[in-house]
Design a protein around this motif. Structure first.
Motif, PDB file in Angstrom:
ATOM      1  N   LEU A  20      -1.765  -1.788  -0.428  1.00 36.98           N
ATOM      2  CA  LEU A  20      -1.287  -2.509   0.752  1.00 36.98           C
ATOM      3  C   LEU A  20      -1.510  -4.008   0.602  1.00 36.98           C
ATOM      4  CD1 LEU A  20      -2.600  -0.109   3.543  1.00 36.98           C
ATOM      5  CD2 LEU A  20      -0.209  -0.510   2.929  1.00 36.98           C
ATOM      6  N   LYS A  21      -2.659  -4.383   0.029  1.00 35.73           N
ATOM      7  CA  LYS A  21      -2.934  -5.801  -0.196  1.00 35.73           C
ATOM      8  C   LYS A  21      -1.916  -6.385  -1.178  1.00 35.73           C
ATOM      9  CE  LYS A  21      -6.463  -8.998  -1.855  1.00 35.73           C
ATOM     10  NZ  LYS A  21      -7.793  -9.138  -2.504  1.00 35.73           N
ATOM     11  N   THR A  22      -1.627  -5.626  -2.237  1.00 37.65           N
ATOM     12  CA  THR A  22      -0.606  -6.064  -3.195  1.00 37.65           C
ATOM     13  C   THR A  22       0.740  -6.201  -2.514  1.00 37.65           C
ATOM     14  OG1 THR A  22      -1.779  -4.957  -4.995  1.00 37.65           O
ATOM     15  CG2 THR A  22       0.546  -5.507  -5.379  1.00 37.65           C
ATOM     16  N   ASP A  23       1.034  -5.240  -1.602  1.00 39.49           N
ATOM     17  CA  ASP A  23       2.284  -5.284  -0.841  1.00 39.49           C
ATOM     18  C   ASP A  23       2.353  -6.556   0.001  1.00 39.49           C
ATOM     19  OD1 ASP A  23       4.719  -4.317   0.039  1.00 39.49           O
ATOM     20  OD2 ASP A  23       3.848  -3.293   1.757  1.00 39.49           O
ATOM     21  N   ARG A  64       3.755  -0.979   7.737  1.00 35.15           N
ATOM     22  CA  ARG A  64       3.625  -0.715   6.305  1.00 35.15           C
ATOM     23  C   ARG A  64       3.350   0.770   6.097  1.00 35.15           C
ATOM     24  NH1 ARG A  64       3.400  -5.479   3.761  1.00 35.15           N
ATOM     25  NH2 ARG A  64       2.718  -7.271   5.008  1.00 35.15           N
ATOM     26  N   LYS A  65       3.966   1.325   5.082  1.00 42.70           N
ATOM     27  CA  LYS A  65       3.812   2.752   4.812  1.00 42.70           C
ATOM     28  C   LYS A  65       2.472   3.018   4.141  1.00 42.70           C
ATOM     29  CE  LYS A  65       8.746   3.803   4.442  1.00 42.70           C
ATOM     30  NZ  LYS A  65       9.829   4.322   3.587  1.00 42.70           N
ATOM     31  N   ILE A  66       1.649   3.793   4.798  1.00 43.48           N
ATOM     32  CA  ILE A  66       0.368   4.211   4.227  1.00 43.48           C
ATOM     33  C   ILE A  66       0.528   5.650   3.752  1.00 43.48           C
ATOM     34  CG2 ILE A  66      -2.074   4.630   4.676  1.00 43.48           C
ATOM     35  CD1 ILE A  66      -1.960   2.472   6.802  1.00 43.48           C
ATOM     36  N   GLN A  67       0.415   5.814   2.440  1.00 41.74           N
ATOM     37  CA  GLN A  67       0.615   7.147   1.874  1.00 41.74           C
ATOM     38  C   GLN A  67      -0.413   8.106   2.445  1.00 41.74           C
ATOM     39  OE1 GLN A  67       3.140   7.571  -0.287  1.00 41.74           O
ATOM     40  NE2 GLN A  67       2.860   9.768  -0.220  1.00 41.74           N
ATOM     41  N   PRO A  68      -0.002   9.228   3.016  1.00 40.51           N
ATOM     42  CA  PRO A  68      -0.982  10.164   3.585  1.00 40.51           C
ATOM     43  C   PRO A  68      -1.917  10.715   2.524  1.00 40.51           C
ATOM     44  CG  PRO A  68       1.191  11.170   3.469  1.00 40.51           C
ATOM     45  CD  PRO A  68       1.381   9.715   3.147  1.00 40.51           C
ATOM     46  N   MET A  69      -3.127  11.035   2.950  1.00 42.97           N
ATOM     47  CA  MET A  69      -4.132  11.496   2.012  1.00 42.97           C
ATOM     48  C   MET A  69      -3.729  12.793   1.335  1.00 42.97           C
ATOM     49  SD  MET A  69      -8.190  12.176   2.639  1.00 42.97           S
ATOM     50  CE  MET A  69      -8.293  10.750   3.697  1.00 42.97           C
ATOM     51  N   GLU A  70      -2.850  13.571   2.004  1.00 37.04           N
ATOM     52  CA  GLU A  70      -2.454  14.852   1.428  1.00 37.04           C
ATOM     53  C   GLU A  70      -1.584  14.677   0.190  1.00 37.04           C
ATOM     54  OE1 GLU A  70      -3.936  15.314   5.307  1.00 37.04           O
ATOM     55  OE2 GLU A  70      -2.277  14.090   4.607  1.00 37.04           O
ATOM     56  N   ALA A  71      -1.025  13.468  -0.027  1.00 32.40           N
ATOM     57  CA  ALA A  71      -0.126  13.258  -1.170  1.00 32.40           C
ATOM     58  C   ALA A  71      -0.953  13.011  -2.418  1.00 32.40           C
ATOM     59  CB  ALA A  71       0.805  12.082  -0.896  1.00 32.40           C
ATOM     60  N   GLU A  72      -1.507  14.096  -2.983  1.00 34.03           N
ATOM     61  CA  GLU A  72      -2.392  13.944  -4.133  1.00 34.03           C
ATOM     62  C   GLU A  72      -1.686  13.324  -5.314  1.00 34.03           C
ATOM     63  OE1 GLU A  72      -3.653  17.301  -1.578  1.00 34.03           O
ATOM     64  OE2 GLU A  72      -1.823  16.834  -2.650  1.00 34.03           O
ATOM     65  N   PRO A 118      -7.738   2.629  -3.465  1.00 31.27           N
ATOM     66  CA  PRO A 118      -6.444   2.339  -4.111  1.00 31.27           C
ATOM     67  C   PRO A 118      -5.324   2.087  -3.108  1.00 31.27           C
ATOM     68  CG  PRO A 118      -7.490   4.245  -5.136  1.00 31.27           C
ATOM     69  CD  PRO A 118      -8.278   3.930  -3.915  1.00 31.27           C
ATOM     70  N   THR A 119      -5.326   2.864  -1.996  1.00 31.71           N
ATOM     71  CA  THR A 119      -4.272   2.677  -0.993  1.00 31.71           C
ATOM     72  C   THR A 119      -4.367   1.301  -0.366  1.00 31.71           C
ATOM     73  OG1 THR A 119      -4.267   5.047  -0.498  1.00 31.71           O
ATOM     74  CG2 THR A 119      -3.269   3.595   1.129  1.00 31.71           C
ATOM     75  N   THR A 120      -5.609   0.881  -0.025  1.00 31.06           N
ATOM     76  CA  THR A 120      -5.799  -0.450   0.560  1.00 31.06           C
ATOM     77  C   THR A 120      -5.418  -1.537  -0.427  1.00 31.06           C
ATOM     78  OG1 THR A 120      -7.633   0.464   1.859  1.00 31.06           O
ATOM     79  CG2 THR A 120      -7.450  -1.922   1.757  1.00 31.06           C
TER      80      THR A 120
END
Length: 572
Positions: A137-140, A274-282, A132-134
């Motif tokens: 980022l692709k959508t971004d 680009r801001k990659i949301q850290p994995m800890e941000a559940e 989902p994060t990738t």
């Protein structure tokens, strides 16, 4: 056949108990027998002398059974041990062989369960975070591409406008210069014409003088010649030559034109990653396996320590400005309230009751149309525009979901999964749709197993700790409850001859709290829809309760057909 994953299992109607002839929900699991158990069979399992020492856990915390692998050296035995020194699986008979004498052994099933959980966790990370994060980022990037195209087109339009402006100025200056040459030419030609006239007059004069001299020189007039004075000739008139104009060409080059027209430059600023949301941000992308275990333990501990109080205690009261009634209440993670009436007004107040912001929607006579999210945002519907909006903490409002032809009536954000539940209608049809945190539709619920319509007018919606979806359906005069997979569990129709459900919510113990418009009371049900008692009525001083909400501190917020929201303690 491979064993279903936890998520696949959760999407089934329910897991069947593994005991003989028992068809109840197998919500527990025996790690020794490797079979699901219902609550009753679990208790019997613990009491039986043969199985009392077996390890029984919740189904989602089960150990995965070790796949059968026959020992090559001992075909009648399965590999069920692991030699630490040799780092290899083997059977119990292999462990007695001399090559493994003195070695330490582990239960292969324990190692397999740990490895399975580890790889399951990694797989979950891919599905719930990395992918989902990738994709985000692709959508971004796609949005950036659209933005760049739009900016460059705007720059080109500005360039053309500048060029046209310069062309207009050039044409104007050129036209003025050419007109000036015509004026100069006319003036010079006029001067030369005057000089030409001067010489024409002088030539005429000379002609007359010539005639006069000829007369004096004729033989017949010689006497006259001697008698007359000598004639004098006038000097030739002087004239000036015109000074022709000289054109001085403009001194410019390409750089001068560039300065006039401007140029495109890339700002000399540091590129922003680009801001990659850290994995800890559940709350944004995933709830890790470890976090799920912690949350399950916390909720299990809370269930053990919390229980219904013998009385309901009033904690505080808010008077909400800017609205006529408090038909629905949402509490965000900071404790601030979002309150709406039945005229589409949506107001946010702080802990002191001061108005922070007010939004006018088109939700006329639509009540349960907003919900607070895990991340602290607010989501609200606009049924006329058929759009669901998101409000962030900085008060930015963005379009979140378009429901096409369907009118969204009610909305709820799950505090467990973060999924968005939306009750909506389309002419005489109604349904509940589940959306992911990113706004992607992942489930539609409309009919039961017999093809009958589950909903008619779902004005309020909520989710329970077990994943059930609970709706107050005004037209069906019932609370309609389905499980996570959309299978109808039960419908609650009140305790009297007439029941009109309004606001609905659930608590950490699985209770369902629902307002009844007819009796002006709040009913308390267990998680299976059994009526327990009326928790609030007009005897406690409330007036026509219509909206309920339970916050993280297990306080009950009750909205009424007044401007008042009252807070109660009912758990201890």
């Amino acid at each position: 056949m491979s064993e279903p994953s936890d998520e696949q299992a959760a999407m089934q109607h329910y897991l069947v108990c593994g005991s003989d002839d028992c068809q109840k929900n197998g919500q527990f699991y025996c790690n020794s027998c490797h079979r699901p158990l219902c609550e009753q069979c679990r208790d019997e399992h613990k009491k039986s002398p043969n199985t009392k020492n077996h390890e029984i856990v919740l189904y989602r915390h089960r150990k995965h059974q070790l796949p059968v692998e026959v020992c090559q050296d001992h075909p009648t035995r399965n590999k069920d041990m692991f030699c630490r020194e040799c780092s290899m699986p083997l059977c119990s008979k292999c462990s007695t062989m001399k090559e493994h004498k003195g070695h330490a052994f582990d239960d292969l099933e324990d190692i397999y369960a740990d490895k399975y959980a580890l790889w399951q966790g990694e797989f979950s990370k891919i599905q719930k975070y990395f992918l989902p994060t990738t994709q985000d980022l692709k959508t971004d990037i796609e949005e950036d591409a659209k933005k760049i195209k739009k900016i460059m087109e705007s720059i080109r339009t500005s360039m053309k406008a500048e060029a046209e402006s310069l062309k207009t100025l050039v044409d104007k200056v050129t036209s003025e210069n050419i007109e000036y040459t015509h004026t100069m030419e006319k003036s010079l030609l006029k001067m030369l014409k005057s000089q030409e006239t001067t010489y024409d007059d002088y030539i005429t004069y000379l002609g007359k003088m010539s005639d006069e001299f000829q007369e004096y020189l004729s033989t017949t007039n010689q006497k006259l010649l001697f008698k007359s004075n000598t004639l004098k000739i006038q000097t030739i008139p002087e004239t000036t030559k015109p000074v022709p104009p000289v054109f001085t060409a403009g001194q410019f080059n390409k750089n001068d034109i560039t300065k006039l027209l401007g140029r495109v430059n890339v700002p000399n600023t540091k590129k922003e990653n680009r801001k990659i949301q850290p994995m800890e941000a559940e709350s944004m992308h995933m709830i890790s396996t470890e976090k799920q275990s912690e949350q399950s333990k916390e909720k299990s501990d809370m269930k053990q320590t919390l229980s219904l109080s013998s009385s309901v205690t009033k904690v505080r009261e808010y008077s909400v400005p800017g609205i006529d009634s408090t038909c629905h209440v949402s509490v965000d993670k900071s404790g601030r309230l979002w309150v709406s009436d039945n005229k589409g007004n949506l107001v946010q107040i702080d802990l002191q009751g001061n108005q922070l912001q007010k939004i006018q929607t088109s939700n006329f006579l639509t009540t349960g149309f907003h919900t607070a999210t895990q991340g602290g945002d607010l989501i609200y519907t606009d049924n006329e525009k058929k759009v669901i909006y998101r409000i962030t903490s900085d008060k930015t409002i963005t379009e979140f979901i378009k429901t096409e032809d369907w009118e969204p009536l009610s909305v709820h954000s799950s505090c467990i999964s973060g999924d968005i539940l939306v009750g909506m209608t389309y002419f005489e049809e109604a349904k509940v749709s589940r959306y992911s945190k990113t706004g992607k539709e992942i489930q539609k619920i409309q009919r039961d197993n017999k093809g009958q319509e589950l909903y008619s007018f779902p004005i309020y919606i909520t989710g329970s700790i077990s994943g059930d979806i609970c709706t107050s359906d005004w037209n069906k005069e019932a609370v309609v409850v389905v499980n996570k997979s959309g299978q109808h569990r039960f419908s609650y129709r009140g305790q009297g001859s007439k029941f009109l459900p309004w606001g609905i919510c659930t608590d950490v113990l699985g209770h369902i709290l629902v307002c009844d418009y007819v009796s002006e009371s709040v009913h308390l049900l267990d998680q299976d829809g059994r009526f327990l008692f009326i928790i609030l009525s007009t005897q406690q001083g409330i007036k026509s309760p219509c909206g309920v909400c339970v916050n993280d501190e297990n306080n009950l917020y009750v909205g009424q057909f007044t401007k008042t929201v009252t807070v109660y303690k009912y758990l201890r």
